[in-house]
Design a protein around this motif. Structure first.
Motif, PDB file in Angstrom:
ATOM      1  N   VAL A 530       0.794  -1.200  -0.042  1.00 30.44           N
ATOM      2  CA  VAL A 530       0.134  -0.151  -0.022  1.00 30.44           C
ATOM      3  C   VAL A 530       0.940   1.138   0.145  1.00 30.44           C
ATOM      4  O   VAL A 530       1.725   1.531   0.898  1.00 30.44           O
ATOM      5  CB  VAL A 530      -1.130  -0.102   1.391  1.00 30.44           C
ATOM      6  N   ALA A 531       0.900   2.065  -1.061  1.00 35.32           N
ATOM      7  CA  ALA A 531       1.604   3.113  -0.934  1.00 35.32           C
ATOM      8  C   ALA A 531       0.828   4.604  -1.425  1.00 35.32           C
ATOM      9  O   ALA A 531      -0.418   4.656  -1.652  1.00 35.32           O
ATOM     10  CB  ALA A 531       2.574   2.902  -2.233  1.00 35.32           C
ATOM     11  N   CYS A 532       1.400   5.700  -1.224  1.00 33.48           N
ATOM     12  CA  CYS A 532       0.856   6.935  -1.917  1.00 33.48           C
ATOM     13  C   CYS A 532       2.051   7.774  -2.319  1.00 33.48           C
ATOM     14  O   CYS A 532       3.181   7.464  -2.327  1.00 33.48           O
ATOM     15  CB  CYS A 532       0.205   7.631  -0.540  1.00 33.48           C
ATOM     16  N   GLY A 533       1.586   9.258  -2.467  1.00 31.23           N
ATOM     17  CA  GLY A 533       2.355  10.244  -3.087  1.00 31.23           C
ATOM     18  C   GLY A 533       3.234   9.768  -4.105  1.00 31.23           C
ATOM     19  O   GLY A 533       2.434   9.543  -5.206  1.00 31.23           O
ATOM     20  N   ALA A 534       4.602  10.123  -4.196  1.00 32.69           N
ATOM     21  CA  ALA A 534       5.532   9.952  -5.344  1.00 32.69           C
ATOM     22  C   ALA A 534       5.422   8.560  -6.073  1.00 32.69           C
ATOM     23  O   ALA A 534       5.719   8.289  -7.092  1.00 32.69           O
ATOM     24  CB  ALA A 534       6.839  10.428  -5.085  1.00 32.69           C
ATOM     25  N   LEU A 535       4.860   7.624  -5.084  1.00 30.55           N
ATOM     26  CA  LEU A 535       5.072   6.144  -5.774  1.00 30.55           C
ATOM     27  C   LEU A 535       3.900   6.045  -6.767  1.00 30.55           C
ATOM     28  O   LEU A 535       4.035   4.872  -7.472  1.00 30.55           O
ATOM     29  CB  LEU A 535       4.745   5.025  -4.482  1.00 30.55           C
ATOM     30  N   TRP A 536       3.115   6.910  -6.909  1.00 29.89           N
ATOM     31  CA  TRP A 536       2.239   6.678  -8.245  1.00 29.89           C
ATOM     32  C   TRP A 536       3.161   6.934  -9.431  1.00 29.89           C
ATOM     33  O   TRP A 536       2.377   6.138 -10.529  1.00 29.89           O
ATOM     34  CB  TRP A 536       1.112   7.932  -8.176  1.00 29.89           C
ATOM     35  N   GLN A 537       4.008   7.372  -9.358  1.00 26.27           N
ATOM     36  CA  GLN A 537       5.114   7.566 -10.572  1.00 26.27           C
ATOM     37  C   GLN A 537       6.049   6.749 -10.785  1.00 26.27           C
ATOM     38  O   GLN A 537       6.644   6.641 -11.702  1.00 26.27           O
ATOM     39  CB  GLN A 537       5.443   9.031 -10.942  1.00 26.27           C
ATOM     40  N   GLY A 538       6.757   6.134  -9.474  1.00 20.78           N
ATOM     41  CA  GLY A 538       8.082   5.666  -9.381  1.00 20.78           C
ATOM     42  C   GLY A 538       7.904   4.230  -9.127  1.00 20.78           C
ATOM     43  O   GLY A 538       9.142   3.844  -8.731  1.00 20.78           O
ATOM     44  N   ILE A 539       6.954   3.617  -9.330  1.00 17.35           N
ATOM     45  CA  ILE A 539       7.201   1.936  -9.049  1.00 17.35           C
ATOM     46  C   ILE A 539       7.283   1.229 -10.333  1.00 17.35           C
ATOM     47  O   ILE A 539       6.335   1.268 -11.131  1.00 17.35           O
ATOM     48  CB  ILE A 539       5.936   1.588  -8.163  1.00 17.35           C
ATOM     49  N   ASP A 540       8.200   0.291 -10.299  1.00 14.03           N
ATOM     50  CA  ASP A 540       8.156  -0.553 -11.642  1.00 14.03           C
ATOM     51  C   ASP A 540       8.303  -2.141 -10.886  1.00 14.03           C
ATOM     52  O   ASP A 540       9.290  -2.290 -10.438  1.00 14.03           O
ATOM     53  CB  ASP A 540       9.543  -0.057 -12.263  1.00 14.03           C
ATOM     54  N   VAL A 541       7.315  -2.922 -11.158  1.00 16.82           N
ATOM     55  CA  VAL A 541       7.173  -4.173 -10.757  1.00 16.82           C
ATOM     56  C   VAL A 541       6.616  -4.907 -12.031  1.00 16.82           C
ATOM     57  O   VAL A 541       5.437  -5.203 -12.088  1.00 16.82           O
ATOM     58  CB  VAL A 541       6.065  -4.398  -9.472  1.00 16.82           C
ATOM     59  N   PRO A 542       7.547  -5.303 -12.971  1.00 18.12           N
ATOM     60  CA  PRO A 542       7.165  -6.052 -14.098  1.00 18.12           C
ATOM     61  C   PRO A 542       6.694  -7.380 -13.940  1.00 18.12           C
ATOM     62  O   PRO A 542       7.105  -7.981 -12.682  1.00 18.12           O
ATOM     63  CB  PRO A 542       8.118  -5.868 -15.089  1.00 18.12           C
ATOM     64  N   GLY A 543       5.989  -8.084 -14.766  1.00 18.14           N
ATOM     65  CA  GLY A 543       5.791  -9.545 -14.708  1.00 18.14           C
ATOM     66  C   GLY A 543       4.673  -9.916 -13.891  1.00 18.14           C
ATOM     67  O   GLY A 543       3.733  -9.016 -13.442  1.00 18.14           O
ATOM     68  N   GLU A 544       4.508 -11.173 -13.545  1.00 23.67           N
ATOM     69  CA  GLU A 544       3.435 -11.684 -12.534  1.00 23.67           C
ATOM     70  C   GLU A 544       3.221 -11.297 -11.187  1.00 23.67           C
ATOM     71  O   GLU A 544       2.342 -11.333 -10.810  1.00 23.67           O
ATOM     72  CB  GLU A 544       3.516 -13.400 -12.728  1.00 23.67           C
ATOM     73  N   ALA A 545       4.361 -10.795 -10.920  1.00 18.26           N
ATOM     74  CA  ALA A 545       4.484 -10.108  -9.406  1.00 18.26           C
ATOM     75  C   ALA A 545       3.271  -9.195  -9.235  1.00 18.26           C
ATOM     76  O   ALA A 545       2.994  -9.044  -8.111  1.00 18.26           O
ATOM     77  CB  ALA A 545       5.844  -9.620  -9.238  1.00 18.26           C
ATOM     78  N   LEU A 546       2.898  -8.351  -9.869  1.00 17.47           N
ATOM     79  CA  LEU A 546       2.030  -7.550  -9.814  1.00 17.47           C
ATOM     80  C   LEU A 546       0.881  -7.744 -10.979  1.00 17.47           C
ATOM     81  O   LEU A 546       1.005  -7.467 -12.188  1.00 17.47           O
ATOM     82  CB  LEU A 546       2.464  -6.209 -10.071  1.00 17.47           C
ATOM     83  N   GLN A 547      -0.257  -8.169 -10.379  1.00 18.42           N
ATOM     84  CA  GLN A 547      -1.671  -8.336 -11.280  1.00 18.42           C
ATOM     85  C   GLN A 547      -2.762  -7.657 -10.924  1.00 18.42           C
ATOM     86  O   GLN A 547      -3.649  -7.426 -11.610  1.00 18.42           O
ATOM     87  CB  GLN A 547      -2.018  -9.929 -11.441  1.00 18.42           C
ATOM     88  N   LEU A 548      -2.772  -6.987  -9.732  1.00 16.17           N
ATOM     89  CA  LEU A 548      -3.877  -6.358  -9.282  1.00 16.17           C
ATOM     90  C   LEU A 548      -3.331  -4.977  -8.875  1.00 16.17           C
ATOM     91  O   LEU A 548      -2.625  -5.000  -7.868  1.00 16.17           O
ATOM     92  CB  LEU A 548      -4.590  -7.268  -8.089  1.00 16.17           C
ATOM     93  N   LEU A 549      -3.795  -3.883  -9.625  1.00 18.91           N
ATOM     94  CA  LEU A 549      -3.805  -2.630  -9.149  1.00 18.91           C
ATOM     95  C   LEU A 549      -4.805  -1.590  -8.626  1.00 18.91           C
ATOM     96  O   LEU A 549      -5.670  -1.875  -9.433  1.00 18.91           O
ATOM     97  CB  LEU A 549      -3.263  -1.828 -10.338  1.00 18.91           C
ATOM     98  N   VAL A 550      -4.878  -1.334  -7.242  1.00 19.31           N
ATOM     99  CA  VAL A 550      -6.066  -0.744  -6.867  1.00 19.31           C
ATOM    100  C   VAL A 550      -5.770   0.955  -6.622  1.00 19.31           C
ATOM    101  O   VAL A 550      -4.814   1.159  -6.047  1.00 19.31           O
ATOM    102  CB  VAL A 550      -6.477  -1.482  -5.653  1.00 19.31           C
ATOM    103  N   ILE A 551      -6.553   1.613  -7.039  1.00 23.18           N
ATOM    104  CA  ILE A 551      -6.160   3.103  -6.882  1.00 23.18           C
ATOM    105  C   ILE A 551      -7.793   3.414  -5.978  1.00 23.18           C
ATOM    106  O   ILE A 551      -8.738   3.355  -6.511  1.00 23.18           O
ATOM    107  CB  ILE A 551      -6.311   3.838  -8.483  1.00 23.18           C
ATOM    108  N   ASP A 552      -7.161   4.127  -4.997  1.00 28.57           N
ATOM    109  CA  ASP A 552      -8.588   4.041  -3.935  1.00 28.57           C
ATOM    110  C   ASP A 552      -9.514   5.209  -4.471  1.00 28.57           C
ATOM    111  O   ASP A 552     -10.661   5.249  -4.603  1.00 28.57           O
ATOM    112  CB  ASP A 552      -7.842   4.542  -2.602  1.00 28.57           C
ATOM    113  N   LYS A 553      -9.022   6.416  -5.210  1.00 29.73           N
ATOM    114  CA  LYS A 553      -9.734   7.630  -5.847  1.00 29.73           C
ATOM    115  C   LYS A 553      -9.209   8.188  -6.388  1.00 29.73           C
ATOM    116  O   LYS A 553      -7.979   8.381  -6.782  1.00 29.73           O
ATOM    117  CB  LYS A 553     -10.583   8.266  -4.354  1.00 29.73           C
ATOM    118  N   LEU A 554      -9.918   9.395  -7.202  1.00 30.41           N
ATOM    119  CA  LEU A 554      -9.447   9.955  -8.189  1.00 30.41           C
ATOM    120  C   LEU A 554      -8.480  11.103  -7.689  1.00 30.41           C
ATOM    121  O   LEU A 554      -8.774  11.595  -6.485  1.00 30.41           O
ATOM    122  CB  LEU A 554     -10.598  10.787  -8.940  1.00 30.41           C
ATOM    123  N   PRO A 555      -7.351  10.946  -8.180  1.00 23.03           N
ATOM    124  CA  PRO A 555      -6.323  11.898  -7.854  1.00 23.03           C
ATOM    125  C   PRO A 555      -6.129  13.377  -8.160  1.00 23.03           C
ATOM    126  O   PRO A 555      -5.389  13.982  -8.597  1.00 23.03           O
ATOM    127  CB  PRO A 555      -4.884  11.244  -8.393  1.00 23.03           C
TER     128      PRO A 555
END
Ligand code: SF4
Length: 662
Positions: A530-555
């Motif tokens: 669970v992350a917030c702030g700058a991590l909306w732009q800076g996270i890189d998790v390619p492949g099957e390690a990330l399959q569900l991306l949840v955005i809590d609300k409109l930014p």
């Protein structure tokens, strides 16, 4: 430009060096546009989506031109990636010799003198393990290498440690230091001066501009070309560019350095310890008053009506200034300390003398991490020009590259957000990836959730996504719009999740540790970050390690952000609709950046859930949905289950198809 085309041709240097490499149309178009800019001079903005090969498309033309360059990117990780992987690989493929230097902020390098002093002090009571760790660090730092702390695990996780092993511009003794000849900070700076390309991050760029404005010597060399990769990340720095700033940490360092005078050769000149004590008490008092007054993190108008706490701090700063001024002739260090009080005195004076609530802003993260900003009264167009053009380094050519620069061919959003004068007229290029797979990601906006402002929203969203996390075995990243929302979502997921789940809240856990856990979770404990702030732009998790991306609300940015207010005023002044041209455009870009975390490379698959019913109910919903990367839209929970079933089956088959280690 012909050399660029040759290198990218099917029989060209890259195809010969990398048999698996294939020329891509979008990449070639960008490379030609960059080559033209490098050759002819001027500015180019390029929007190129993830997977288009934009790094190679700007590196290749510059490399073949033989000119000097500064490349600025948004994170330390990307700096290393460029310097250690992309540049050497491309130089080798094209047969070019190139000297590469990486330059980070001073605080990212071990200070040998301070680290030695920390080791010499011996273990603090109850902290022998920490002392052993410091000794290890000293051995490592003296063994050679570049002293870059990003290679060292643990330095940011032990409270107070970072400050003991790094220097600041205020406490560095420079040529008078016994470790000057082997100093990592100085070595990095000398290497930058001698390099063909210096890879920096945007914070170093901002610091360089601020040094120049104060008439201090430049750290970066004269270059022909400046490239801003992840150029959208410059927006977050723009508000600080033409502001006087006091940071809480800088105040604490100031008082600590005054205290240290009481134990050194200048003791007795003034009542240093008393001055420092008064300053510390006043700083703490202001932090407490601010902490009680703020209702959210981030940039905001000054929240204190009562002037007592700033008045106490202004009094302590004035007393320190008077003492330092009276003794300044005794030692040059006192002059430097006096200079450090200048910004604090200026900001506090404005705060106490102005009735304008917008005269001073607060940037609040926590009681330990806050800053007061006194922005320039007028937008400083010259400063903005220096930020985006690189002309202060003598550069003729500048390239801004990013996956999110705007929604139109002129990429106006990027220029507006940076508040650059209308006289800056860069060329623009907006690329689409021809083979983008719209079936790679699916989007679902759950019906029936509470409005995001309601207190029950985090629990309701967590309840909705728990079964999907369970089905996928974790592989989930939750992006929240505020720290508070992230905490509440993490708590709700802990409470409603299954035993054995790892719910990692970035902030409680260091970013790199949380992301490593997600990347390497595999079939182990289901992991949710669970992350917030700058991590909306800076996270890189390619492949099957990330399959569900949840955005809590409109930014949407908080409407009381004073920098946003300025931009809204500017939009009104030119007859534009402020909501559409600024707030909605910002939200669309932020949403696209967040959603872009899911599909990082060909073959990635996943589900994006946006837990904000306003997307379905408000008139602006379609405009925001249109800004998202190409994806399938799911209408019902049945469709979500079916899609997740497909993902889960794909993961299972790819795991079982993998050859076993034995
Ligand atoms: S010169 Fe400054 S940064 Fe380098 S070792 Fe000495 S005090 Fe530390």
């Amino acid at each position: 430009m012909a050399r660029v085309a040759q290198a990218l041709a099917p029989e060209g240097a890259l195809a010969r060096a990398w048999p698996e490499w294939r020329a891509r149309e979008a990449q070639a178009a960008m490379a030609q546009a960059v080559a033209q800019t490098v050759e002819e001079g001027g500015a180019l903005l390029v929007e190129a989506p993830a997977g288009s090969g934009k790094t190679l498309a700007y590196l290749l033309p510059w490399l073949l031109s033989g000119r000097r360059a500064v490349i600025s990117t948004s994170t330390h990780v990307l700096q290393r990636q460029l310097a250690e992987r992309d540049l050497p690989r491309l130089a080798s493929a094209t047969g070019q010799a190139v000297r590469v230097a990486v330059l980070k902020g001073r605080g990212r390098y071990v200070c040998l003198a301070r680290l030695q002093a920390a080791v010499d002090m011996g273990p603090r009571i109850g902290a022998p393990a920490e002392h052993a760790w410091l000794r290890e660090l000293l051995l490592w730092a003296e063994r050679g290498g570049d002293g870059d702390l990003d290679q060292v695990a643990g330095v940011d996780t032990i409270a107070g440690l970072h400050g003991r092993v790094t220097s600041t511009s205020e406490n560095c003794a420079r040529q008078a230091c016994a470790r000057w000849a082997e100093c990592h900070v100085e070595r990095a700076r000398r290497a930058a001066q001698a390099a063909d390309v210096v890879v920096i991050n945007h914070h170093v760029w901002l610091a360089e501009l601020q040094r120049q404005r104060r008439g201090r010597p430049r750290l970066l060399p004269e270059v022909d070309v400046v490239v801003f990769d992840e150029a959208h990340a410059l927006h977050g720095l723009r508000a600080r560019l033409d502001a006087e700033v006091i940071e809480h940490t800088a105040l604490q360092r100031l008082w600590a350095d005054l205290t240290a005078l009481a134990d050194g050769p200048l003791r007795g000149l003034q009542a240093w310890r008393l001055l420092a004590h008064d300053g510390q008490v006043a700083t703490r008092g202001l932090a407490q008053a601010l902490g009680a007054a703020v209702s959210r993190e981030g940039r905001q108008a000054w929240p204190l009506g009562d002037r007592q706490a700033p008045w106490r701090l202004a009094t302590a700063v004035a007393a320190a200034q008077a003492a330092l001024r009276a003794s300044a002739d005794a030692d040059p260090r006192l002059g430097r300390l006096l200079e450090r009080t200048r910004a604090a005195a200026a900001v506090l004076h404005t705060l106490l003398s102005s009735d304008d609530p917008a005269a001073v802003w607060l940037d609040w993260q926590s009681r330990e991490d806050w800053a007061c900003l006194r922005p320039a009264v007028e937008n400083d167009a010259l400063a903005a020009h220096a930020l985006v053009t690189g002309t202060s380094l003598g550069a003729r050519s500048v390239v801004h590259a990013s996956a999110t620069l705007g929604q139109d061919e002129a990429l106006l959003w990027h220029r507006d957000a940076l508040a650059v004068g209308a006289d800056w007229s860069p060329r623009t290029l907006r690329l689409r990836v021809g083979d983008e797979d719209p079936g790679a990601a699916a989007l679902y906006v759950p019906e029936g959730l509470p409005e995001p402002a309601e207190a029950t929203h985090p629990q309701a969203l967590a309840e909705r996504i728990v079964p999907w996390i369970e089905l996928l075995g974790g592989r989930c990243l939750v992006l929240a719009t505020t720290r508070r929302a992230a905490q509440r979502l993490a708590q709700a997921l802990q409470a409603r999740g299954r035993p054995g789940w790892r719910v990692l809240l970035v902030g409680d856990k260091p970013t790199h540790a949380a992301l490593q856990a997600l990347r390497h979770a595999g079939g182990g404990a289901p992991t949710i970050v669970v992350a917030c702030g700058a991590l909306w732009q800076g996270i890189d998790v390619p492949g099957e390690a990330l399959q569900l991306l949840v955005i809590d609300k409109l930014p949407f940015a908080p409407p009381d952000d004073p920098w946003l207010q300025r931009r809204l005023e500017r939009a009104r002044a030119v007859g534009a609709d402020p909501f559409t041209s600024v707030q909605l455009a910002d939200a669309a870009m932020a949403l696209r950046q967040g959603a872009g975390r899911l599909i990082r490379r060909a073959g990635d698959r996943g589900l994006i859930v946006i837990g904000d019913v306003r997307l379905r109910r408000r008139a602006y919903g379609p405009a925001l949905l249109a800004a998202l990367p190409a994806c399938r839209w799911l209408d019902t929970e049945g469709e979500v289950q079916a899609w997740l079933g497909e993902l889960e089956a794909l993961t299972r088959s790819s795991t079982t198809d993998r050859p076993s280690a034995s």
